[in-house]
Scaffold this active site. Structure first.
Site, PDB file in Angstrom:
ATOM      1  N   THR A  40      60.995 -63.667   2.012  1.00 46.10           N
ATOM      2  CA  THR A  40      61.142 -62.536   0.630  1.00 46.10           C
ATOM      3  C   THR A  40      60.873 -61.288   1.344  1.00 46.10           C
ATOM      4  O   THR A  40      61.520 -60.152   0.957  1.00 46.10           O
ATOM      5  CB  THR A  40      59.217 -62.681   0.410  1.00 46.10           C
ATOM      6  OG1 THR A  40      60.104 -63.905  -0.462  1.00 46.10           O
ATOM      7  CG2 THR A  40      59.611 -62.019  -0.826  1.00 46.10           C
ATOM      8  N   SER A  84      62.994 -68.974   3.403  1.00 50.50           N
ATOM      9  CA  SER A  84      62.660 -70.722   4.501  1.00 50.50           C
ATOM     10  C   SER A  84      62.490 -72.094   3.330  1.00 50.50           C
ATOM     11  O   SER A  84      61.924 -72.984   4.368  1.00 50.50           O
ATOM     12  CB  SER A  84      61.075 -70.192   5.018  1.00 50.50           C
ATOM     13  OG  SER A  84      60.117 -70.346   3.957  1.00 50.50           O
ATOM     14  N   THR A 117      57.784 -67.017   3.896  1.00 49.51           N
ATOM     15  CA  THR A 117      56.324 -67.559   4.203  1.00 49.51           C
ATOM     16  C   THR A 117      55.852 -69.301   3.420  1.00 49.51           C
ATOM     17  O   THR A 117      54.943 -69.710   4.186  1.00 49.51           O
ATOM     18  CB  THR A 117      55.512 -66.079   3.467  1.00 49.51           C
ATOM     19  OG1 THR A 117      55.685 -67.237   1.712  1.00 49.51           O
ATOM     20  CG2 THR A 117      54.835 -65.221   3.815  1.00 49.51           C
ATOM     21  N   ASP A 118      57.409 -69.366   3.082  1.00 49.74           N
ATOM     22  CA  ASP A 118      56.312 -71.001   2.604  1.00 49.74           C
ATOM     23  C   ASP A 118      56.618 -71.704   3.487  1.00 49.74           C
ATOM     24  O   ASP A 118      56.378 -73.320   3.466  1.00 49.74           O
ATOM     25  CB  ASP A 118      58.073 -71.372   1.974  1.00 49.74           C
ATOM     26  CG  ASP A 118      57.760 -70.996   0.339  1.00 49.74           C
ATOM     27  OD1 ASP A 118      58.940 -70.494  -0.597  1.00 49.74           O
ATOM     28  OD2 ASP A 118      56.832 -69.248  -0.036  1.00 49.74           O
TER      29      ASP A 118
END
Ligand code: ASP
Length: 356
Positions: A40, A84, A117-118
């Protein structure tokens, strides 16, 4: 004419002095390498679809951070630009080598990895387990994309660079640092799918905090382990059990050639009798089995003795995964399997509970 020549000469002298002053200043700044992978932080909302898509290059990412050039001499490595959710252990293996190569340069003080961040918690853990360098490596990302009203990316990058150059941050290994909080790669989890304050380390606590450009140290890093990156990563699947699970997915994975199965159990690491039978079937086929739990705190213990309880699972040869999440236990099992090809009995030691 002389006056023109004279003022031109003066301007040249000033320009040369400014150039030298700037390069001298940059030379005196610590060198930090920023390796960009996407997420993101490097995405913008596509006006046609309204969804965030990869859109920002490493250079643009850095230029969007006010005051960064005053903190460190930045080198950007554009590794990839993917969400990610598309990351794989194979890509993390390549990333680990790229980061290690740059950290081998004595001029480089530390590295920052921008990442989605995932799957950041697993990516950071993969590098924590495989990096040879002991210099600080700070994983950073954002929860709001670069076209958002107030993107959190630039402040997160500035803090990550401050941390990478800070002597206060020594010995922490790989960390995940967002929203000023510093987490160890081993204990960190993403806890909120939309809010900027999403990463924490639960009962283990934060390693530190960044405020007014300073790193405040709270805790030491959890004890660390290092494994080498194999040429080929073995196939390890991650399955979460559920009430009424008949074990068929476990049998399918074993029949499909999985070398390892990480089962996310319930409670203190329990599964039902059907899944227990299926796991024994898999172990008989030589598949390594690690048990974790979906419960947030305390992890897995050999507490229950019925068909599928943690105690019976351990007695049947399954490895109890301590307080690692299922996704991280999968990474550790992949790397451990590759180290201990033959010596299965050795696998257990990698999952032994450690301090911190
Ligand atoms: N989907 C994004 C990613 O992981 C989420 C984020 O970066 O916050 O790449």
């Amino acid at each position: 004419m002389n006056a023109i020549k004279h003022s031109f000469f003066v301007i040249c002298c000033i320009a040369i002095c400014v150039f030298f002053a700037v390069s001298l200043h940059a030379a005196q700044l610590p060198k930090v390498v920023i390796v960009t992978t996407g997420g993101t932080i490097a995405e913008k909302t596509d006006p046609k679809t309204g969804g965030a898509v990869p859109a920002v290059s490493g250079k643009d990412l850095i230029e969007a951070v006010p005051g960064l050039a005053k903190v460190a001499d930045i080198e950007v490595v554009n590794f990839s630009n993917i969400d990610s959710s598309q990351m794989t252990p194979k890509i993390w293996a390549k990333l680990s080598k790229v980061v290690d190569d740059r950290l081998a340069d004595p001029k480089v003080k530390g590295a920052v990895v921008t990442h989605g961040t995932d799957t950041m918690a697993e990516g950071a853990y993969f590098l924590e387990l495989t990096l040879k360098s002991d210099k600080p490596v700070v994983f950073v990302g954002a929860m709001r994309d670069a076209s958002d009203v107030s993107p959190d990316g630039p402040a997160n990058i500035l803090n990550a660079v401050i941390q990478a150059c800070s002597d206060e941050a020594r010995g922490w290994g790989v960390t995940v640092t967002l929203n000023e909080y510093i987490n160890s790669a081993r204990n960190v989890r993403k806890t909120n799918s939309t809010n900027v304050q999403t990463f924490d380390s639960g009962e283990k606590g934060y390693l530190g905090y960044i405020v007014m450009g300073k790193v405040i140290r709270y805790n030491e890093a959890p004890s660390r382990q290092k494994l080498s990156i194999p040429k080929r990563l073995p196939k390890v699947v991650l399955l979460e059990t559920f009430a009424g699970d008949d074990g068929s997915l476990v049998r399918f994975a074993a029949d499909q050639g999985a070398k390892g199965i990480v089962i996310v159990g319930v409670g203190a690491g329990n599964v039902n009798a059907q899944v227990y039978e299926a796991l024994k079937y898999a172990m008989k086929k030589g598949v390594a089995v690690v048990v974790t739990t979906r419960v947030y705190y305390s992890g897995v213990w050999p507490m229950y003795g019925d068909q599928g309880g943690g105690e019976t699972l351990e007695k049947s040869g399954a490895i109890l995964g301590g307080d690692l999440t299922g996704a991280k236990a999968r990474i550790l099992l992949m790397l451990a399997l590759a180290q201990e090809k033959s010596k299965r009995g050795q696998l257990k030691q990698y999952f032994k509970r450690r301090s911190g």
